[in-house]
Design a protein around this motif. Structure first.
Motif, PDB file in Angstrom:
ATOM      1  N   UNK A  13      37.151  38.685  53.890  1.00  0.00           N
ATOM      2  CA  UNK A  13      37.907  37.538  53.388  1.00  0.00           C
ATOM      3  C   UNK A  13      38.690  36.802  54.474  1.00  0.00           C
ATOM      4  N   UNK A  14      38.619  37.272  55.699  1.00  0.00           N
ATOM      5  CA  UNK A  14      39.326  36.615  56.798  1.00  0.00           C
ATOM      6  C   UNK A  14      38.461  35.462  57.307  1.00  0.00           C
ATOM      7  N   UNK A  15      39.008  34.238  57.402  1.00  0.00           N
ATOM      8  CA  UNK A  15      38.209  33.126  57.942  1.00  0.00           C
ATOM      9  C   UNK A  15      37.802  33.401  59.388  1.00  0.00           C
ATOM     10  N   UNK A  44      34.107  44.632  63.566  1.00  0.00           N
ATOM     11  CA  UNK A  44      33.489  44.159  62.327  1.00  0.00           C
ATOM     12  C   UNK A  44      33.338  42.649  62.347  1.00  0.00           C
ATOM     13  N   UNK A  45      34.368  41.956  62.823  1.00  0.00           N
ATOM     14  CA  UNK A  45      34.292  40.499  62.897  1.00  0.00           C
ATOM     15  C   UNK A  45      34.930  40.016  64.198  1.00  0.00           C
ATOM     16  N   UNK A  46      34.489  38.868  64.631  1.00  0.00           N
ATOM     17  CA  UNK A  46      35.099  38.186  65.768  1.00  0.00           C
ATOM     18  C   UNK A  46      35.531  36.828  65.256  1.00  0.00           C
ATOM     19  N   UNK A 115      28.471  27.883  62.992  1.00  0.00           N
ATOM     20  CA  UNK A 115      28.383  28.272  61.586  1.00  0.00           C
ATOM     21  C   UNK A 115      29.426  27.518  60.751  1.00  0.00           C
ATOM     22  N   UNK A 116      30.592  27.268  61.328  1.00  0.00           N
ATOM     23  CA  UNK A 116      31.652  26.565  60.609  1.00  0.00           C
ATOM     24  C   UNK A 116      31.469  25.054  60.630  1.00  0.00           C
TER      25      UNK A 116
END
Length: 163
Positions: A13-15, A44-46, A115-116
């Motif tokens: 859920x983190x942008x 997990x995310x960057x 992607x954004x």
């Protein structure tokens, strides 16, 4: 690199991107891991964070570490730089380096931003291609603007040096 297959409920859920959408500003890349990955290895995310509201690259990192729901998650700065964002022409240019954190992998930043902002032209430069310019509100700005208008009024990539 972000890990494929990690589904930490809080991290999903983190942008991935939280940046200003106009102007020139500092940015930072931050890797966030879940507690299942020891020592913050295998993030997990960057995420990309940046904006004119930050005086220093470290302010962005501090803001991320102070988010209550992320406190138990290991975080690591992957470096920083600068972003030039032109919303009118849909151009984003990533360049420079953070003095405190060192240079980020601008290609990784570009992949995340694509992607954004799939409709935008996103380019990168090496730190040596850009230098500070006091004429732009004290912010870092390009010596070589990477785009120019052609005779028909369309933006095209400007090339320097030999053809």
């Amino acid at each position: 690199m972000p890990t494929i297959g990690c589904f930490c409920p809080i991290l999903t859920n983190i942008p991935k991107v939280d940046i200003d959408e106009n102007g020139t500003f500092k940015y930072i890349l931050i890797a966030i891991s879940c507690p299942r990955h020891p020592n913050g290895s295998n993030p997990c995310i960057t995420v990309v964070r940046g904006g004119r509201r930050y005086d220093y690259h470290s302010d962005m990192y501090t803001e991320m570490t102070n988010i209550t729901r992320l406190k138990p998650y290991p975080k690591k700065s992957l470096g920083g730089g600068y972003i030039y964002f032109d919303p009118e022409h849909k151009i984003i240019h990533i360049y420079g380096t953070s003095i405190g954190f060192g240079p980020a992998d601008h290609n990784l930043t570009a992949r995340i931003l694509r992607k954004a902002y799939p409709e935008h032209i996103i380019t990168t430069a090496t730190p040596n291609e850009w230098w500070p310019d006091d004429k732009h509100d004290g912010k870092y700005a390009p010596i070589h603007y990477p785009w120019e208008l052609d005779k028909e009024g369309h933006f095209k990539r400007r090339y320097y040096g030999e053809d």
